[in-house]
Design a protein around this motif. Structure first.
Motif, short mmCIF file in Angstrom:
data_model
loop_
_atom_site.label_atom_id
_atom_site.label_comp_id
_atom_site.label_asym_id
_atom_site.label_seq_id
_atom_site.Cartn_x
_atom_site.Cartn_y
_atom_site.Cartn_z
N VAL A 1 2.35 0.26 4.27
CA VAL A 1 2.20 0.27 2.75
C VAL A 1 2.27 1.52 2.06
O VAL A 1 1.47 2.67 2.45
CB VAL A 1 0.92 -0.17 2.37
CG1 VAL A 1 0.34 -0.15 0.97
CG2 VAL A 1 0.56 -1.61 2.92
N THR A 2 3.15 1.86 1.13
CA THR A 2 3.19 3.28 0.88
C THR A 2 2.65 3.64 -0.60
O THR A 2 2.76 4.61 -1.10
CB THR A 2 4.77 3.47 0.55
OG1 THR A 2 5.37 2.77 -0.20
CG2 THR A 2 5.60 3.48 1.96
N GLY A 3 2.29 2.32 -1.17
CA GLY A 3 1.51 2.66 -2.52
C GLY A 3 1.13 1.28 -2.98
O GLY A 3 1.64 0.19 -2.65
N ARG A 4 0.18 1.30 -4.13
CA ARG A 4 -0.30 0.21 -4.73
C ARG A 4 -0.59 0.44 -6.23
O ARG A 4 -0.90 1.62 -6.56
CB ARG A 4 -1.43 -0.65 -4.08
CG ARG A 4 -2.75 0.36 -4.13
CD ARG A 4 -4.07 -0.49 -3.30
NE ARG A 4 -4.97 0.43 -3.54
CZ ARG A 4 -5.28 1.48 -2.97
NH1 ARG A 4 -4.48 1.96 -2.03
NH2 ARG A 4 -6.79 1.97 -3.20
N ALA A 5 -0.49 -0.54 -7.07
CA ALA A 5 -0.83 -0.23 -8.53
C ALA A 5 -1.14 -1.65 -9.09
O ALA A 5 -0.74 -2.91 -8.78
CB ALA A 5 0.44 0.03 -8.99
#
Length: 139
Positions: free
Chosen positions: A85-89
């Protein structure tokens, strides 16, 4: 009866059987323990369409099934050790504040998933519970 009527009846029966098989498949996938609704699309194109699917935790991997398909196998399989997982928003789409956009990488291919915040918490926990030495899978 004319030949055309029999053909029309046969086509309607086949269509009904396909719809019943699709509905049964969707119901079976969504009721499995460890399944959650999850939409996917390639990363980098915000205008790419989301593909509706159901993800399912298996032993050491996540199987992702397209909702509107009759395929007997998952459309994608992501092994825990190769999924990052490289990012979340958080998303606020039409008043649905419970959605999370999750940016992922699998074997140098980037893609995005959209899921509920609860499903994301489960995904993050699942990735973080990897065997020792592999705890760098969640940002």
């Amino acid at each position: 009866m004319p030949y055309v009527v029999w053909v029309a009846i046969a086509l309607l029966v086949v269509l009904a059987l396909v719809l019943a098989a699709g509905a049964s498949r969707l119901r079976t996938l969504s009721r499995r323990v460890g399944s959650f609704p999850c939409q996917a699309r390639p990363a980098g194109d915000p205008h790419a369409p989301w593909v509706v699917g159901i993800a399912h935790y298996a032993v050491g991997r996540i199987d992702w099934w397209r909702c509107w398909s009759l395929a007997p196998r998952p459309a994608r399989v992501w092994e825990r050790g190769r999924l990052v997982v490289t990012g979340r928003a958080p998303l606020d789409q039409a008043g649905q504040s419970d959605q999370v956009l999750v940016r992922c990488r699998y074997d140098d291919k980037d893609f995005e998933l959209m899921m509920s915040s609860g499903a994301y918490a489960g995904l993050a926990s699942w990735l973080e519970s990897a065997p020792p030495g592999r705890r760098d899978l969640v940002v």
